[in-house]
Design a protein around this motif. Sequence first.
Motif, PDB file in Angstrom:
ATOM      1  N   CYS A 112      16.983  52.085  19.812  1.00  0.00           N
ATOM      2  CA  CYS A 112      18.170  52.418  20.613  1.00  0.00           C
ATOM      3  C   CYS A 112      19.418  52.507  19.736  1.00  0.00           C
ATOM      4  N   LEU A 113      19.548  51.611  18.770  1.00  0.00           N
ATOM      5  CA  LEU A 113      20.677  51.657  17.853  1.00  0.00           C
ATOM      6  C   LEU A 113      20.669  52.951  17.040  1.00  0.00           C
ATOM      7  N   ALA A 114      19.492  53.332  16.546  1.00  0.00           N
ATOM      8  CA  ALA A 114      19.379  54.580  15.778  1.00  0.00           C
ATOM      9  C   ALA A 114      19.675  55.793  16.655  1.00  0.00           C
ATOM     10  N   ALA A 115      19.230  55.755  17.907  1.00  0.00           N
ATOM     11  CA  ALA A 115      19.470  56.879  18.805  1.00  0.00           C
ATOM     12  C   ALA A 115      20.953  57.025  19.137  1.00  0.00           C
ATOM     13  N   VAL A 116      21.634  55.915  19.358  1.00  0.00           N
ATOM     14  CA  VAL A 116      23.065  55.980  19.645  1.00  0.00           C
ATOM     15  C   VAL A 116      23.821  56.476  18.419  1.00  0.00           C
ATOM     16  N   ALA A 117      23.421  56.009  17.235  1.00  0.00           N
ATOM     17  CA  ALA A 117      24.058  56.495  16.011  1.00  0.00           C
ATOM     18  C   ALA A 117      23.831  57.993  15.841  1.00  0.00           C
ATOM     19  N   TRP A 167      12.519  43.803  19.465  1.00  0.00           N
ATOM     20  CA  TRP A 167      13.308  44.118  18.277  1.00  0.00           C
ATOM     21  C   TRP A 167      13.168  45.589  17.903  1.00  0.00           C
ATOM     22  N   ILE A 168      11.951  46.114  17.980  1.00  0.00           N
ATOM     23  CA  ILE A 168      11.740  47.527  17.650  1.00  0.00           C
ATOM     24  C   ILE A 168      12.510  48.417  18.626  1.00  0.00           C
ATOM     25  N   MET A 169      12.475  48.069  19.901  1.00  0.00           N
ATOM     26  CA  MET A 169      13.185  48.870  20.898  1.00  0.00           C
ATOM     27  C   MET A 169      14.694  48.845  20.659  1.00  0.00           C
ATOM     28  N   TRP A 170      15.257  47.677  20.315  1.00  0.00           N
ATOM     29  CA  TRP A 170      16.687  47.595  20.033  1.00  0.00           C
ATOM     30  C   TRP A 170      17.048  48.423  18.811  1.00  0.00           C
ATOM     31  N   LEU A 171      16.213  48.392  17.778  1.00  0.00           N
ATOM     32  CA  LEU A 171      16.495  49.187  16.585  1.00  0.00           C
ATOM     33  C   LEU A 171      16.416  50.688  16.877  1.00  0.00           C
ATOM     34  N   VAL A 184      16.884  62.171  23.100  1.00  0.00           N
ATOM     35  CA  VAL A 184      16.493  61.757  24.449  1.00  0.00           C
ATOM     36  C   VAL A 184      14.975  61.625  24.548  1.00  0.00           C
ATOM     37  N   ILE A 185      14.239  62.565  23.982  1.00  0.00           N
ATOM     38  CA  ILE A 185      12.776  62.486  24.004  1.00  0.00           C
ATOM     39  C   ILE A 185      12.305  61.260  23.222  1.00  0.00           C
ATOM     40  N   GLY A 186      12.936  60.980  22.090  1.00  0.00           N
ATOM     41  CA  GLY A 186      12.586  59.786  21.320  1.00  0.00           C
ATOM     42  C   GLY A 186      12.827  58.504  22.093  1.00  0.00           C
ATOM     43  N   LEU A 187      13.911  58.444  22.847  1.00  0.00           N
ATOM     44  CA  LEU A 187      14.176  57.260  23.667  1.00  0.00           C
ATOM     45  C   LEU A 187      13.146  57.106  24.780  1.00  0.00           C
TER      46      LEU A 187
END
Length: 85
Positions: free
Chosen positions: A33-38, A27-31, A66-69
Amino acid sequence: MLVLHTLAAGSDLPKDVTEPLNLLLGWIMWLICLAAVARLFWIAGQMGHVQDHPASDPPDTPLGVVIGLIVASSASGIAGALLSF
């Protein structure tokens, strides 16, 4: 206490310990990724705005996203390493 006893015995962690942890990390990873795409969409919007209005401030760079991902994708490996000590 169960985790410490299991780790001291040298066996794998039981499923009742690992399943909730995997679910939480998923769940944390999906959130993240969602924040990074936004954030990437936000940066793209800034780039489009600068294209139309050259006098405005330059946009942010997507390097931080990218570094955050990369850090977020390694979080499950780091957590697994910490649990295996």
